[in-house]
Scaffold this motif. Structure first.
Motif, PDB file in Angstrom:
ATOM      1  N   PHE A   1      10.510  -6.231  -7.439  1.00 41.74           N
ATOM      2  CA  PHE A   1      10.796  -4.912  -7.384  1.00 41.74           C
ATOM      3  C   PHE A   1      11.533  -4.559  -8.083  1.00 41.74           C
ATOM      4  N   SER A   2      11.323  -4.591  -9.557  1.00 39.34           N
ATOM      5  CA  SER A   2      11.858  -3.878 -10.998  1.00 39.34           C
ATOM      6  C   SER A   2      10.723  -2.666 -11.293  1.00 39.34           C
ATOM      7  N   GLU A   3       9.477  -4.034 -10.805  1.00 41.27           N
ATOM      8  CA  GLU A   3       8.041  -2.723 -11.156  1.00 41.27           C
ATOM      9  C   GLU A   3       7.734  -1.704 -10.287  1.00 41.27           C
ATOM     10  N   LEU A   4       8.907  -1.174  -9.308  1.00 37.02           N
ATOM     11  CA  LEU A   4       7.953  -0.563  -8.248  1.00 37.02           C
ATOM     12  C   LEU A   4       9.640   0.898  -9.025  1.00 37.02           C
ATOM     13  N   TYR A   5      10.361   0.799 -10.132  1.00 38.10           N
ATOM     14  CA  TYR A   5      10.984   2.012 -10.478  1.00 38.10           C
ATOM     15  C   TYR A   5       9.755   2.805 -11.160  1.00 38.10           C
ATOM     16  N   LYS A   6       9.170   1.554 -11.831  1.00 38.16           N
ATOM     17  CA  LYS A   6       8.015   2.372 -12.582  1.00 38.16           C
ATOM     18  C   LYS A   6       6.681   3.915 -12.196  1.00 38.16           C
ATOM     19  N   ILE A   7       6.831   3.611 -10.622  1.00 38.32           N
ATOM     20  CA  ILE A   7       6.391   4.867  -9.304  1.00 38.32           C
ATOM     21  C   ILE A   7       7.961   5.607  -9.109  1.00 38.32           C
TER      22      ILE A   7
ATOM     23  N   HIS B   1       9.241   7.236  -6.292  1.00 40.05           N
ATOM     24  CA  HIS B   1       8.628   7.790  -4.837  1.00 40.05           C
ATOM     25  C   HIS B   1       9.693   8.755  -4.606  1.00 40.05           C
ATOM     26  N   ARG B   2       8.385   9.362  -3.474  1.00 44.45           N
ATOM     27  CA  ARG B   2       8.997  10.292  -3.212  1.00 44.45           C
ATOM     28  C   ARG B   2      10.912  10.223  -1.909  1.00 44.45           C
ATOM     29  N   SER B   3      11.051   9.118  -1.092  1.00 43.66           N
ATOM     30  CA  SER B   3      11.491   8.395  -0.307  1.00 43.66           C
ATOM     31  C   SER B   3      11.364   7.174   0.023  1.00 43.66           C
ATOM     32  N   PHE B   4      12.884   7.342   0.711  1.00 37.09           N
ATOM     33  CA  PHE B   4      12.802   5.261   1.054  1.00 37.09           C
ATOM     34  C   PHE B   4      11.039   5.022   1.660  1.00 37.09           C
ATOM     35  N   MET B   5      10.707   5.620   3.131  1.00 39.11           N
ATOM     36  CA  MET B   5       9.426   5.482   3.825  1.00 39.11           C
ATOM     37  C   MET B   5       8.282   5.600   2.941  1.00 39.11           C
ATOM     38  N   ASP B   6       8.272   6.151   1.300  1.00 39.66           N
ATOM     39  CA  ASP B   6       7.362   6.205   0.295  1.00 39.66           C
ATOM     40  C   ASP B   6       7.071   4.667  -0.585  1.00 39.66           C
ATOM     41  N   LEU B   7       8.772   4.721  -0.842  1.00 35.04           N
ATOM     42  CA  LEU B   7       9.367   3.228  -1.382  1.00 35.04           C
ATOM     43  C   LEU B   7       8.871   1.812  -0.451  1.00 35.04           C
ATOM     44  N   LEU B   8       8.409   2.289   0.925  1.00 36.69           N
ATOM     45  CA  LEU B   8       8.169   1.370   1.780  1.00 36.69           C
ATOM     46  C   LEU B   8       6.991   0.526   2.049  1.00 36.69           C
ATOM     47  N   ASP B   9       6.320   1.700   1.333  1.00 42.27           N
ATOM     48  CA  ASP B   9       4.592   1.842   1.532  1.00 42.27           C
ATOM     49  C   ASP B   9       4.046   0.760   0.418  1.00 42.27           C
ATOM     50  N   SER B  10       4.649   0.716  -0.703  1.00 42.26           N
ATOM     51  CA  SER B  10       4.911  -0.160  -1.983  1.00 42.26           C
ATOM     52  C   SER B  10       4.944  -1.375  -1.648  1.00 42.26           C
TER      53      SER B  10
ATOM     54  N   PHE C   1       4.593  -2.875   1.424  1.00 42.53           N
ATOM     55  CA  PHE C   1       3.533  -3.045   2.553  1.00 42.53           C
ATOM     56  C   PHE C   1       2.491  -3.531   1.089  1.00 42.53           C
ATOM     57  N   GLU C   2       2.001  -2.443   0.758  1.00 45.14           N
ATOM     58  CA  GLU C   2       0.615  -2.324  -0.496  1.00 45.14           C
ATOM     59  C   GLU C   2       1.398  -3.382  -0.925  1.00 45.14           C
ATOM     60  N   GLN C   3       2.536  -4.266  -1.481  1.00 40.41           N
ATOM     61  CA  GLN C   3       2.297  -5.084  -2.119  1.00 40.41           C
ATOM     62  C   GLN C   3       1.100  -6.503  -1.237  1.00 40.41           C
ATOM     63  N   GLY C   4       1.418  -7.041   0.017  1.00 40.11           N
ATOM     64  CA  GLY C   4       0.301  -6.941   0.669  1.00 40.11           C
ATOM     65  C   GLY C   4       1.476  -9.084   0.871  1.00 40.11           C
ATOM     66  N   SER C   5       2.386  -9.146   0.352  1.00 41.63           N
ATOM     67  CA  SER C   5       3.025 -10.491   0.710  1.00 41.63           C
ATOM     68  C   SER C   5       4.473 -10.511   1.863  1.00 41.63           C
TER      69      SER C   5
ATOM     70  N   LEU D   1      12.321 -10.304   2.225  1.00 42.48           N
ATOM     71  CA  LEU D   1      12.817  -9.899   0.578  1.00 42.48           C
ATOM     72  C   LEU D   1      13.823  -8.937   0.277  1.00 42.48           C
ATOM     73  N   PHE D   2      12.583  -8.101   0.281  1.00 42.93           N
ATOM     74  CA  PHE D   2      12.760  -6.479   0.314  1.00 42.93           C
ATOM     75  C   PHE D   2      14.318  -6.101   1.878  1.00 42.93           C
ATOM     76  N   SER D   3      13.752  -6.681   2.459  1.00 43.90           N
ATOM     77  CA  SER D   3      14.204  -6.020   3.914  1.00 43.90           C
ATOM     78  C   SER D   3      16.153  -6.426   3.554  1.00 43.90           C
ATOM     79  N   THR D   4      16.051  -8.032   3.446  1.00 43.57           N
ATOM     80  CA  THR D   4      17.128  -8.320   3.584  1.00 43.57           C
ATOM     81  C   THR D   4      18.009  -8.147   2.475  1.00 43.57           C
TER      82      THR D   4
END
Length: 200
Positions: free
Chosen positions: A35-41, A43-52, A54-58, A64-67
Motif C-alpha cells: 500500500f505504501s507504494e501507492l503513494y507514489k501515484i 490519485h485524484r479521488s478515492f475511487m481512483d485509489l480503489l482502481d489501483s 483492484f489492478e493489483q489483482g489480489s 485488507l484495504f477495505s478492512t
C-alpha cells in the motif's frame, strides 16, 4: 503518537483525506509495503485509489484495504465521540488478523453434501388405506377449510370430508383440527390399517 489531524477542519468532508491523505492514515498505510507504494501515484479521488487496488489483482489486498479503511473510519468516529478504540499503530496488524481469519474460515473444506436417497413412489399394499388431509386459511374472510380423502390401495375413494370452520388463530391449530377430522372419518368408515398423510 498524536491521533488528531491538524488539517481536519479544512478537509473534514473529504473521504480521500480522511482515509488516505491524513498523516494519521498515512502512518497506517505505509506500514504495509504494497500500500505504501501507492503513494507514489497521484490519485485524484478515492475511487481512483480503489482502481489501483483492484489492478493489483489480489483478493487479499482488496479485502485488507477495505478492512483497514473501515478500521480508520471507525477510529475517527470513536475519537470524535471519545470512545475506546484501537491505537493507530495497531490498526494494520489487527485488520490483517481479521482478514486472515476470514480467509481461513472460508477456505476450509465444507462438509460433504449428503444426497437424499432416491424415493420411488409405490402403491399401497392390498388391504391398506391412505387418508390425505389438508387445511386452508382464507384471507378474505374469517373462515378455514378442512378436507380429507381416504383411498384404498387401488386409488378408489372410500370416503371424503370437506367443511368450513371459523378461522383458527394459528395455522398449526387448523392442521391439528383437520388431522383429528381425518382420524374421525377413518373410524366412522371402520377402517383400521390406514396411513395418514398431511402437509404439516
Amino acid at each position: 503518537m498524536d491521533e488528531t489531524c491538524s488539517l481536519r477542519d479544512e478537509y473534514q468532508q473529504t473521504i480521500m483525506h480522511a482515509l488516505w491523505l491524513c498523516n494519521q492514515a498515512k502512518s497506517v498505510w505505509k506500514s504495509e509495503l504494497h500500500f505504501s507504494e501507492l503513494y507514489k501515484i497521484a490519485h485524484r479521488s478515492f475511487m481512483d485509489l480503489l482502481d489501483s487496488i483492484f489492478e493489483q489483482g489480489s483478493s487479499f489486498s482488496v479485502t485488507l484495504f477495505s478492512t483497514i479503511s473501515w478500521c480508520l473510519w471507525q477510529h475517527k468516529n470513536k475519537l470524535r465521540e471519545h470512545q475506546s478504540m484501537w491505537p493507530l499503530q495497531e490498526i494494520s496488524r489487527r485488520a490483517k488478523e481479521l482478514v486472515l481469519e476470514f480467509f481461513e474460515i472460508h477456505q476450509r473444506p465444507s462438509n460433504p453434501v449428503r444426497c437424499a436417497p432416491f424415493v420411488k413412489w409405490s402403491p399401497l399394499l392390498v388391504g391398506l388405506y391412505k387418508a390425505n388431509f389438508d387445511a386452508a386459511l382464507f384471507d378474505n374472510n374469517e373462515l378455514a377449510g378442512l378436507s380429507v380423502v381416504v383411498r384404498d390401495s387401488s386409488g378408489n375413494i372410500m370416503g371424503a370430508l370437506s367443511q368450513k370452520i371459523a378461522r383458527p388463530q394459528f395455522v398449526e391449530h387448523a392442521e391439528a383440527l383437520v388431522a383429528r377430522s381425518a382420524v374421525t372419518l377413518v373410524k366412522e368408515l371402520m377402517l383400521f390399517q390406514v396411513c395418514f398423510e398431511g402437509d404439516c
